[in-house]
Motif scaffolding. Sequence first.
Motif, short mmCIF file in Angstrom:
data_model
loop_
_atom_site.label_atom_id
_atom_site.label_comp_id
_atom_site.label_asym_id
_atom_site.label_seq_id
_atom_site.Cartn_x
_atom_site.Cartn_y
_atom_site.Cartn_z
N GLN A 55 65.27 82.82 13.80
CA GLN A 55 66.67 83.24 13.78
C GLN A 55 66.88 84.35 12.76
OE1 GLN A 55 69.40 80.24 12.46
NE2 GLN A 55 71.17 81.29 13.34
N MET A 56 66.24 84.23 11.60
CA MET A 56 66.38 85.27 10.59
C MET A 56 65.71 86.57 11.02
SD MET A 56 65.97 83.11 7.07
CE MET A 56 66.05 84.56 6.08
N GLU A 57 64.61 86.46 11.75
CA GLU A 57 63.87 87.64 12.19
C GLU A 57 64.52 88.35 13.37
OE1 GLU A 57 59.64 88.40 14.38
OE2 GLU A 57 59.67 86.89 12.80
N LYS A 58 64.95 87.59 14.38
CA LYS A 58 65.45 88.18 15.62
C LYS A 58 66.95 88.04 15.83
CE LYS A 58 61.25 88.89 17.46
NZ LYS A 58 60.73 90.07 18.09
N GLY A 59 67.61 87.17 15.06
CA GLY A 59 69.03 86.93 15.27
C GLY A 59 69.23 85.64 16.05
N GLU A 60 70.50 85.24 16.19
CA GLU A 60 70.79 83.99 16.88
C GLU A 60 70.58 84.08 18.38
OE1 GLU A 60 74.47 80.88 17.12
OE2 GLU A 60 74.03 81.85 15.22
N GLU A 61 70.83 85.27 18.95
CA GLU A 61 70.58 85.48 20.37
C GLU A 61 69.58 86.61 20.55
OE1 GLU A 61 73.63 85.67 23.16
OE2 GLU A 61 74.36 83.68 22.69
N LEU A 62 68.59 86.38 21.39
CA LEU A 62 67.56 87.37 21.65
C LEU A 62 67.77 87.97 23.03
CD1 LEU A 62 66.11 84.88 19.96
CD2 LEU A 62 64.12 86.23 20.42
N THR A 63 67.53 89.25 23.16
CA THR A 63 67.54 89.89 24.46
C THR A 63 66.10 89.97 24.93
OG1 THR A 63 69.47 91.20 23.82
CG2 THR A 63 68.22 91.95 25.73
N VAL A 64 65.81 89.30 26.05
CA VAL A 64 64.45 89.26 26.57
C VAL A 64 64.41 89.92 27.94
CG1 VAL A 64 63.73 87.23 25.27
CG2 VAL A 64 64.79 86.94 27.48
N ASN A 65 63.28 90.53 28.24
CA ASN A 65 63.08 91.21 29.50
C ASN A 65 61.93 90.53 30.23
OD1 ASN A 65 63.01 93.02 31.61
ND2 ASN A 65 62.08 94.67 30.43
N CYS A 66 62.18 90.05 31.44
CA CYS A 66 61.14 89.41 32.24
C CYS A 66 60.23 90.49 32.82
CB CYS A 66 61.75 88.57 33.35
SG CYS A 66 60.52 87.77 34.40
N LEU A 67 58.95 90.38 32.55
CA LEU A 67 58.00 91.37 33.06
C LEU A 67 57.69 91.15 34.54
CD1 LEU A 67 55.53 91.49 30.05
CD2 LEU A 67 57.36 93.08 30.60
N ASN A 68 58.02 89.97 35.07
CA ASN A 68 57.74 89.68 36.47
C ASN A 68 58.81 90.23 37.41
OD1 ASN A 68 56.19 88.46 38.55
ND2 ASN A 68 57.59 86.73 38.57
N CYS A 69 60.09 89.93 37.09
CA CYS A 69 61.17 90.37 37.99
C CYS A 69 62.02 91.50 37.39
CB CYS A 69 62.06 89.20 38.36
SG CYS A 69 62.99 88.48 37.00
N GLY A 70 61.87 91.77 36.10
CA GLY A 70 62.59 92.87 35.47
C GLY A 70 63.99 92.54 34.99
N LYS A 71 64.41 91.29 35.08
CA LYS A 71 65.75 90.90 34.67
C LYS A 71 65.83 90.81 33.14
CE LYS A 71 69.39 87.61 35.44
NZ LYS A 71 69.86 86.43 36.10
N VAL A 72 66.93 91.32 32.59
CA VAL A 72 67.18 91.27 31.15
C VAL A 72 68.19 90.15 30.89
CG1 VAL A 72 68.05 92.54 29.15
CG2 VAL A 72 66.71 93.73 30.89
N GLU A 73 67.85 89.23 29.99
CA GLU A 73 68.70 88.10 29.71
C GLU A 73 68.89 87.93 28.21
OE1 GLU A 73 66.56 84.80 31.25
OE2 GLU A 73 67.09 85.22 33.33
N LYS A 74 69.99 87.27 27.84
CA LYS A 74 70.20 86.88 26.44
C LYS A 74 69.86 85.41 26.34
CE LYS A 74 73.41 90.15 24.64
NZ LYS A 74 73.98 90.31 23.35
N LYS A 75 69.04 85.09 25.35
CA LYS A 75 68.62 83.71 25.14
C LYS A 75 68.97 83.28 23.72
CE LYS A 75 66.33 82.90 28.99
NZ LYS A 75 66.48 81.74 29.84
N HIS A 76 69.49 82.09 23.57
CA HIS A 76 69.78 81.52 22.25
C HIS A 76 68.45 81.08 21.63
CE1 HIS A 76 71.34 78.69 19.22
NE2 HIS A 76 72.38 79.51 19.20
#
Length: 112
Positions: A27-48
């Motif tokens: 949490q200290m390094e990346k924040g409370e919510e992370l933005t991740v990108n799926c390499l398989n389908c290309g969808k960008v999501e926010k993950k807690h």
Amino acid sequence: MKLYTNCQSCKKDIVIKSSAQTRPDLQMEKGEELTVNCLNCGKVEKKHVNDIKAKSNSFILLLGLVIGTIMTSILWFFYGAIASIVFAIPLVFWQQQMKATKSFNSYMIRRK
């Protein structure tokens, strides 16, 4: 320890690149919510941070096994059968990985 989360659309694992050993460190390094990108389908999501899971790194366990085998063969030449105690090295690596994984997965951050 590898950190990962699942993509909601294709259900594949998304690997999180971080050296954080605990959820508060992540949490200290990346924040409370992370933005991740799926390499398989290309969808960008926010993950807690609580949606991130950990699993043991098989490379570290294999490394411990190789080091234990090499040390046993070298020490066997000098000390005989007592060198077989060195086979405990992989067990120490495995125990450390399991403890780190369990502590990461069991601790949750309070959601706001």
